[in-house]
Enzyme design. Sequence first.
Site, PDB file in Angstrom:
ATOM      1  N   SER A   1       5.946  -6.880  -1.270  1.00 30.38           N
ATOM      2  CA  SER A   1       6.640  -5.899  -1.910  1.00 30.38           C
ATOM      3  C   SER A   1       5.783  -5.426  -2.960  1.00 30.38           C
ATOM      4  O   SER A   1       5.978  -4.435  -3.499  1.00 30.38           O
ATOM      5  CB  SER A   1       8.032  -6.166  -2.456  1.00 30.38           C
TER       6      SER A   1
ATOM      7  N   GLU B   1      10.100  -0.216   5.417  1.00 31.58           N
ATOM      8  CA  GLU B   1       8.893   0.700   5.084  1.00 31.58           C
ATOM      9  C   GLU B   1       7.490  -0.045   5.780  1.00 31.58           C
ATOM     10  O   GLU B   1       7.110  -1.204   5.600  1.00 31.58           O
ATOM     11  CB  GLU B   1       8.662   0.593   3.662  1.00 31.58           C
TER      12      GLU B   1
ATOM     13  N   ASN C   1      10.416   1.394  -4.247  1.00 32.03           N
ATOM     14  CA  ASN C   1      10.407   0.769  -5.310  1.00 32.03           C
ATOM     15  C   ASN C   1       9.603   1.574  -6.512  1.00 32.03           C
ATOM     16  O   ASN C   1       9.358   1.413  -7.620  1.00 32.03           O
ATOM     17  CB  ASN C   1       9.611  -0.595  -5.154  1.00 32.03           C
TER      18      ASN C   1
END
Length: 392
Positions: free
Chosen positions: A116, A149, A187
Site C-alpha cells: 500500500s 486497485e 489513500n
Amino acid sequence: MTIGIIGSGAMGAGIAQVLVVAGHPVRLLDQHPGALEKAVAGIEANLRRLVAKGQLAPEAAGAAAARLCPTAYLPDFADCGLVLEAVVEDLAAKQQLFRDVEAVVAAACVLATNTSSLSVASIAAACQRPERFVGLHFFNPAPLMQLVEIVPAVQTRPGLAEEMRALVLGWGKLPVIAQDTPGFIVNRVARPFYGEAIRLLEEGIADAATIDWAMTTLGGFRMGPFALMDFIGHDVNFRVTESVFAGFFFDPRYRPSITQKRLLEAGYFGRKSGRGFYDYAPGAPAPAPRQDETLGYLILYRVLALLINEAVDALALRVASCSDLELAMTRGVNYPHGLLAWADALGPARVLAWLDALYEEYREDRYRASPLLRKMARSNQLFIPLERVAQA
Ligand code: NAI
C-alpha cells in the site's frame, strides 16, 4: 488457474479466502508456521460462518476449503499462473521474495504485490521479467471490501492491467486502475478527510464530536473522521499519511499532523487501545456534539472542498479515470457521493471560491486549487456531463 499467495497475515489470509471461494486452487505460504495454521483455521471458520448465515452452500464451502493448500515449500508454486505477495511492508523483503519466486515459476506467471505504500516499480525492478509485474491492492478485510486497485508499474506490459481487471471482476470484486503514485487512489484522495478535520480541531473551530456530527449528519458520511481514525488505528492511519507525504517529496499539502503524532506517542491508538480522540473506557461520557448547522456546514464545506480538490487533481494528473475515481470513493470506501459528481452538484465555481478564500486567508499550499478545477469553473463545465448521468 492456480494462484500462489505469500504472507498469510491479515491480508494474505483474506485474499486467499476470496480466491478459493471464487474457484481457484490456492497455494498459501508464510515463513512462520504459526501464521499459516492460524490463517487456515481462520479461513475455515469464516467459511462455516458464511454457511451459517446462508451466504454459501455447505458443498461450496467444503469445495472452497479443499482448494486451499498451505505450504512451507516455494517449489509448490511452480504451476501458479499468478503469485501475489502480502508479506511485511519492506522493500528489500519483497524484492528478495520475487527473486526467489521467479526461480520456480513459469515465464508466463504474473507477479503481483499488495503493497500500500511502496512503489510497484521499485519492487518490479528486482525481477528478471518486470513486464509481468503489477500491483493488486486489496483493502482490509479483503473478503468484505469490494475494491481492488490495479496498479501497473512503468515496467508492466501493456494490456496486463486490463487482463487483471477481468480477473478481479471474476472474483466478484470491484477493480479500478490507478497510476503507480503515492497512495494510489483511495489513500491519496482521502487524506484531507482526516487532515483537514484535525486542522479544524487544532484551530479550535469545533471539537471532534461536532466535526464528526457535521460530516455524518450533514454530509452523509458513514463515520466521522475522528471516529474513523480511532477505528482504523492511529498507528496505521498516521503511517499512511507519513508515507504519502514522503512519497510526494514532502509536498506540504499532505503534511501529517502533530496532534495525531502525539496520540500515537502516548499509545492512544484508538479503539484497539481503549483511547484515541475518544475515550472507549466503560462508563466514559458519550461524545456530545454541538448541533449547530451554521457551524456544521462551515466544517463540511471546508473538508469537502479539499476532498474534491484532491480528486480533481488526481484526475488532472491521470492517476485514474473519472469513473474509476468515483467508483473507488463510493463503492470502495462508502463515500455518500463520488467527489466529482459532488463537485458538479455544488458547482465547480463555488468549490473553487471556497478554496481560493481559504488560500487567501492561510497562504498555505494545502488550499492550492487544482488547475483543472479552475479550468472547469472558468468554462462553466461539469466533470460528469449530464448525458452520461442520464445513461447510468
Ligand atoms: P501481517 O503482518 O498481518 O502479515 C504479514 C505476514 O507475512 C506474516 O504472517 C509474516 O509471517 C509473513 N511474512 C513476512 N515476511 C515474509 C517472507 N519473506 N516470506 C513469507 N512470509 C513472510 O501484514 P498485513 O497487514 O497482512 O499486510 C501485508 C501487506 O499488505 C503489506 O504490504 C501491507 O502494506 C499490505 N496491506 C495491508 C493492509 C491492511 O490494512 N493491513 C491493507 C492493504 C495492503
